[in-house]
Design a protein around this motif. Structure first.
Motif, mmCIF file in Angstrom:
data_model
loop_
_atom_site.group_PDB
_atom_site.id
_atom_site.type_symbol
_atom_site.label_atom_id
_atom_site.label_comp_id
_atom_site.label_asym_id
_atom_site.label_seq_id
_atom_site.Cartn_x
_atom_site.Cartn_y
_atom_site.Cartn_z
ATOM 1 N N PRO A 53 42.341 38.483 16.690
ATOM 2 C CA PRO A 53 41.646 38.657 15.098
ATOM 3 C C PRO A 53 41.100 40.036 14.941
ATOM 4 N N GLU A 54 41.081 40.575 13.673
ATOM 5 C CA GLU A 54 40.748 41.877 13.664
ATOM 6 C C GLU A 54 39.187 42.124 14.198
ATOM 7 N N LYS A 55 38.241 40.934 14.014
ATOM 8 C CA LYS A 55 37.154 41.083 14.605
ATOM 9 C C LYS A 55 36.838 39.997 15.785
ATOM 10 N N PRO A 56 36.318 40.172 16.756
ATOM 11 C CA PRO A 56 35.480 41.628 16.871
ATOM 12 C C PRO A 56 36.242 42.522 17.516
ATOM 13 N N GLU A 57 35.698 43.774 17.325
ATOM 14 C CA GLU A 57 36.036 45.047 17.863
ATOM 15 C C GLU A 57 36.185 44.996 19.395
ATOM 16 N N LEU A 58 37.422 45.323 20.089
ATOM 17 C CA LEU A 58 37.574 45.309 21.443
ATOM 18 C C LEU A 58 37.276 46.882 22.098
ATOM 19 N N LEU A 59 36.269 46.731 22.972
ATOM 20 C CA LEU A 59 35.948 48.163 23.548
ATOM 21 C C LEU A 59 36.207 47.889 25.020
ATOM 22 N N PRO A 60 36.349 49.108 25.796
ATOM 23 C CA PRO A 60 36.500 49.059 27.051
ATOM 24 C C PRO A 60 34.997 48.530 27.767
ATOM 25 N N PRO A 61 34.992 47.756 28.996
ATOM 26 C CA PRO A 61 34.052 47.186 29.500
ATOM 27 C C PRO A 61 32.824 48.379 29.624
ATOM 28 N N PHE A 137 27.855 34.798 13.908
ATOM 29 C CA PHE A 137 29.249 34.264 13.742
ATOM 30 C C PHE A 137 30.195 35.193 15.015
ATOM 31 N N TYR A 138 31.447 34.450 15.388
ATOM 32 C CA TYR A 138 32.227 35.150 16.333
ATOM 33 C C TYR A 138 32.795 36.272 15.629
ATOM 34 N N GLY A 139 32.775 37.463 16.133
ATOM 35 C CA GLY A 139 33.106 38.739 15.480
ATOM 36 C C GLY A 139 31.957 39.458 14.944
ATOM 37 N N ALA A 140 30.982 39.052 15.018
ATOM 38 C CA ALA A 140 29.850 39.977 14.548
ATOM 39 C C ALA A 140 29.570 41.243 15.319
ATOM 40 N N MET A 141 29.993 41.169 16.562
ATOM 41 C CA MET A 141 29.543 41.976 17.739
ATOM 42 C C MET A 141 30.670 42.421 18.270
ATOM 43 N N PRO A 142 30.940 43.652 18.963
ATOM 44 C CA PRO A 142 31.957 44.086 19.592
ATOM 45 C C PRO A 142 32.101 43.259 21.014
ATOM 46 N N ALA A 143 33.299 43.223 21.798
ATOM 47 C CA ALA A 143 33.422 42.542 22.730
ATOM 48 C C ALA A 143 34.645 43.317 23.565
ATOM 49 N N HIS A 144 34.916 42.936 24.785
ATOM 50 C CA HIS A 144 35.924 43.485 25.690
ATOM 51 C C HIS A 144 36.934 42.857 26.087
#
Length: 264
Positions: A53-61, A137-144
């Motif tokens: 999905p568009e969210k969450p934003e995926l960041l490097p660990p 909600f799921y997607g409210a924060m970044p994840a990796h």
């Protein structure tokens, strides 16, 4: 008329980006498989990368913001969000194992990993619902996306996949989840603690599936399972396996002291 292929149903579920739709697609394909409505056939390749999905934003660990240990409500929400993301990715990890290696490994292997996929779908749904109850909600924060790195690294070899995903990554949950449950209970969040305990109970079974099938592969290859596991982990796992270990849960999951000797 020929039944639809299992591999196509798995591929379609993996290429479903919306989390709720992925959960429903996974549950539906598992139901159809158990009802005999999907053919044991694997002409459709697994995607290199599942839809997201568009969210969450995926960041490097190493770019992920620090989160608390679960004492404050904000810290608990951040932790639940991280766990929801892990369970969401774990749906695809289980589906990919069944679709990528099922033809060679057989029906019992497929049965086990589709069962895992159904469990992971349920885990994600429980965590997503809990987040909504807490006002997030799921997607409210970044994840990796570090979990999927393990899938890419082990796509060539079922033994490597089993060694790293269930027997390292999921086994780590056996070590850390009991302490997390205690922190949530200490904060008075019994509902979240019950969700995490349910997930822990299921993860023991998932790791057991991993050790069972890994040992079967090693028997065919004439290798010692503990020695082969250590070799494959050294080759394909970029992190470190650190104590403390939940020895009783690991033993229940088939990770004997022979496996753990000398790894930390």
């Amino acid at each position: 008329m020929n039944a639809p292929q299992l591999s196509l149903a798995i591929r379609e579920a993996m290429l479903t980006a919306d989390p709720s739709a992925k959960v429903m697609a996974t549950r539906n394909l598992v139901r159809r498989w158990r009802a005999g409505e999907l053919a044991f056939a694997f002409d459709h390749p697994m995607p290199d990368v599942p839809a997201r999905p568009e969210k969450p934003e995926l960041l490097p660990p190493n770019a992920m913001p620090k989160r608390g240990r679960g004492g404050s409500e904000r810290g608990r929400i951040a932790l639940l969000h991280a766990l929801a993301h892990i369970e969401f990715v774990a749906i695809d990890l289980a589906l990919d194992a069944a679709g990528r290696f099922g033809a060679a490994m057989g029906r019992a292997f497929v049965d086990d990993w589709l069962s895992v996929a159904a469990d992971e779908s349920m885990h994600y749904a429980l965590l997503a619902r809990r987040l909504r109850t807490l006002g997030s909600f799921y997607g409210a924060m970044p994840a990796h996306d570090g979990l999927w790195d393990a899938a890419r690294e082990t796509a060539h070899d079922v033994a490597a996949r089993l060694a790293v995903v269930p027997m390292v990554l999921e086994a780590r949950a056996l070590d850390v989840t009991p302490m997390t449950v205690e922190r949530f209970l200490a904060a008075g969040d019994e509902r979240s603690a019950r969700v995490l305990q349910r997930i822990l109970d299921d993860e023991i079974r998932h790791v057991r599936f991993g050790t069972k099938h890994f040992s079967a592969v090693c028997e065919i290859r004439g290798e010692s399972p503990p020695d082969a596991w250590k070799t494959l982990v050294a080759q394909h796992f970029r992190g470190a396996i650190k104590p403390p270990f939940n020895d009783s849960a690991r033993r229940s999951a088939g990770l004997s002291l022979d496996f753990m000797a000398g790894v930390a």
